[in-house]
Design a protein around this motif. Structure first.
Motif, short mmCIF file in Angstrom:
data_model
loop_
_atom_site.label_atom_id
_atom_site.label_comp_id
_atom_site.label_asym_id
_atom_site.label_seq_id
_atom_site.Cartn_x
_atom_site.Cartn_y
_atom_site.Cartn_z
N UNK A 142 55.05 89.68 24.35
CA UNK A 142 56.26 88.89 24.59
C UNK A 142 56.11 88.06 25.86
N UNK A 143 56.63 86.84 25.79
CA UNK A 143 56.55 85.87 26.88
C UNK A 143 57.95 85.55 27.37
N UNK A 144 58.14 85.55 28.67
CA UNK A 144 59.40 85.08 29.26
C UNK A 144 59.27 83.60 29.54
N UNK A 145 60.18 82.79 28.97
CA UNK A 145 60.19 81.37 29.31
C UNK A 145 61.24 81.12 30.38
N UNK A 146 60.80 80.50 31.46
CA UNK A 146 61.68 80.19 32.58
C UNK A 146 62.04 78.72 32.59
N UNK A 147 63.27 78.45 33.03
CA UNK A 147 63.71 77.09 33.28
C UNK A 147 64.04 76.95 34.76
N UNK A 148 63.47 75.93 35.39
CA UNK A 148 63.73 75.73 36.81
C UNK A 148 62.75 74.73 37.39
N UNK A 149 62.99 74.35 38.64
CA UNK A 149 62.09 73.41 39.32
C UNK A 149 61.90 73.73 40.78
N UNK A 150 62.47 74.86 41.22
CA UNK A 150 62.26 75.31 42.59
C UNK A 150 61.07 76.25 42.61
N UNK A 151 59.96 75.86 43.24
CA UNK A 151 58.74 76.67 43.18
C UNK A 151 58.93 78.11 43.66
N UNK A 152 59.69 78.29 44.73
CA UNK A 152 59.89 79.64 45.26
C UNK A 152 60.68 80.51 44.30
N UNK A 153 61.75 79.94 43.73
CA UNK A 153 62.56 80.70 42.77
C UNK A 153 61.75 81.05 41.53
N UNK A 154 60.95 80.10 41.06
CA UNK A 154 60.11 80.35 39.89
C UNK A 154 59.09 81.44 40.18
N UNK A 155 58.53 81.43 41.38
CA UNK A 155 57.57 82.47 41.75
C UNK A 155 58.24 83.84 41.78
N UNK A 156 59.44 83.90 42.35
CA UNK A 156 60.18 85.17 42.42
C UNK A 156 60.46 85.71 41.03
N UNK A 157 60.93 84.82 40.14
CA UNK A 157 61.26 85.25 38.78
C UNK A 157 60.01 85.62 37.99
N UNK A 158 58.91 84.95 38.26
CA UNK A 158 57.64 85.30 37.59
C UNK A 158 57.20 86.70 37.99
N UNK A 159 57.33 87.00 39.27
CA UNK A 159 56.98 88.36 39.73
C UNK A 159 57.89 89.40 39.09
N UNK A 160 59.16 89.08 38.96
CA UNK A 160 60.09 89.99 38.29
C UNK A 160 59.67 90.19 36.83
N UNK A 161 59.25 89.10 36.18
CA UNK A 161 58.81 89.19 34.78
C UNK A 161 57.61 90.13 34.66
#
Length: 340
Positions: free
Chosen positions: A69-88
């Motif tokens: 399973x893949x989590x698809x993220x929507x966003x454009x703030x690099x720091x927020x995307x990194x945080x959410x990727x780590x959570x994933x």
């Protein structure tokens, strides 16, 4: 949790079900997995804001059976995307994907989706931060172009810019998106498909893993595309006609499952979800297409979406109602000598 190398067990090609808002929920994904153990499932697109400020459990929880399973993220703030990727990664997802393809006005206003194709340097920065935060693969799903950026060369520049980060997997929707002239629905149908652009991308960048998306509806079409690219992502057809996922299982020499056996496997899950408080209709709406293209399809849809199917709150009666719908559909198919 399944290890992140789950995705490496799918031979030398990838077949996936596209992320679709309101459709690829965890209930649909559990159902889809019953047809094929090897297809890659995507969540709906989840914005970084929803995860960070709207409750991570609500947006990240899934069923163990859904892997890979893949989590698809929507966003454009690099720091927020990194945080959410780590959570994933911590949540056990096998991969994380950045949405650079959604044409919705709502996400454009928040600099999410297809509008980001006009900012390849920003996308590259986002992908770099995401990759630095995790060990699981980070991928990009994008269009072949947007608005005034419709040429192959402009798409290639976008891909090359992002690929410099080390990202090597691109899922390409083979239509442009006209963000100023068409609705999101029209952007899924009106711009012509340009599969040849995606084929050319793979030819000119053989070191990249290129998957194709857009308008793919049959097993034969899937086989054809795999002659030109590394993977196929199927969208709406996988929802409306989920048995297509079983037919695609032939790529792995899998036997075709029986539709009624799939529902038998689904019943304990439905009971569990109802005990958790989920309305029956929220779950059964995802299984209405089980008999698509067969004479009993209408009987099945009517039995599930009409009458008491929407109102049963009692688990026992709800399961009984579904079993009765199965029996009526099976009788109809037998009468018409149709193999299920």
């Amino acid at each position: 949790m399944i290890k992140s190398d789950t995705l490496e067990n799918t031979k030398d090609f990838r077949i996936s079900v596209a992320p679709m808002m309101d459709w690829t929920t965890k209930d649909y994904r559990f159902f889809a997995r019953l047809f094929n153990p090897n297809i890659i499932l995507y969540t709906e697109m989840v914005t970084t804001g929803a995860i960070l400020f709207g409750g991570a459990n609500r947006h990240l929880d899934y069923n163990h059976e859904e892997h890979p399973i893949v989590l698809q993220l929507g966003g454009s703030n690099p720091k927020d995307l990194a945080t959410c990727s780590k959570m994933a990664q911590d949540w056990g997802y096998d991969e994380v994907n950045l949405n650079v393809g959604c044409p919705s006005d709502r996400v454009q206003n928040n600099k999410i989706g297809a509008c980001l194709m006009a900012e390849p340097d920003l996308v590259a920065e986002c992908i770099a931060e995401m990759q630095n935060a995790v060990d699981i693969p980070v991928t990009v799903k994008h269009r072949i172009g947007i608005d005034d950026m419709q040429s192959y060369e402009e798409m290639l520049h976008f891909v090359d810019t992002v690929a410099k980060t080390g990202c090597h997997n691109f899922i390409v929707h083979a239509r442009i998106a006209l963000l100023q002239g068409l609705s999101p629905k029209e952007n899924r149908d009106v711009p012509p498909l340009r599969y040849e652009d995606v084929y050319r991308l793979k030819q000119e960048r053989p070191n990249l893993l290129i998957e194709i998306n857009g308008g793919i509806k049959t097993f034969a079409e899937t086989q054809y595309h795999l002659q030109h690219v590394d993977g196929v992502m199927i969208g709406r057809e996988a929802y409306h006609n989920p048995y297509l996922l079983a037919e695609i299982g032939q790529l792995w020499n899998l036997d075709l499952p029986d539709r009624f056996e799939i529902i038998d496997q689904m019943l304990p899950y439905i009971a569990q979800r109802m005990q958790e408080g989920a309305p029956l209709s929220i779950i059964t709406r995802h299984i209405l297409g089980l008999f698509q293209n067969l004479p009993g399809a209408r009987k099945w849809r009517q039995a599930l979406s009409g009458g008491n199917a929407k109102t049963f709150a009692d688990v026992e009666n709800a399961i009984l109602n579904i079993k009765e719908a199965m029996k009526r559909t099976e009788d109809y198919l037998i009468k018409h000598q149709v193999q299920s």
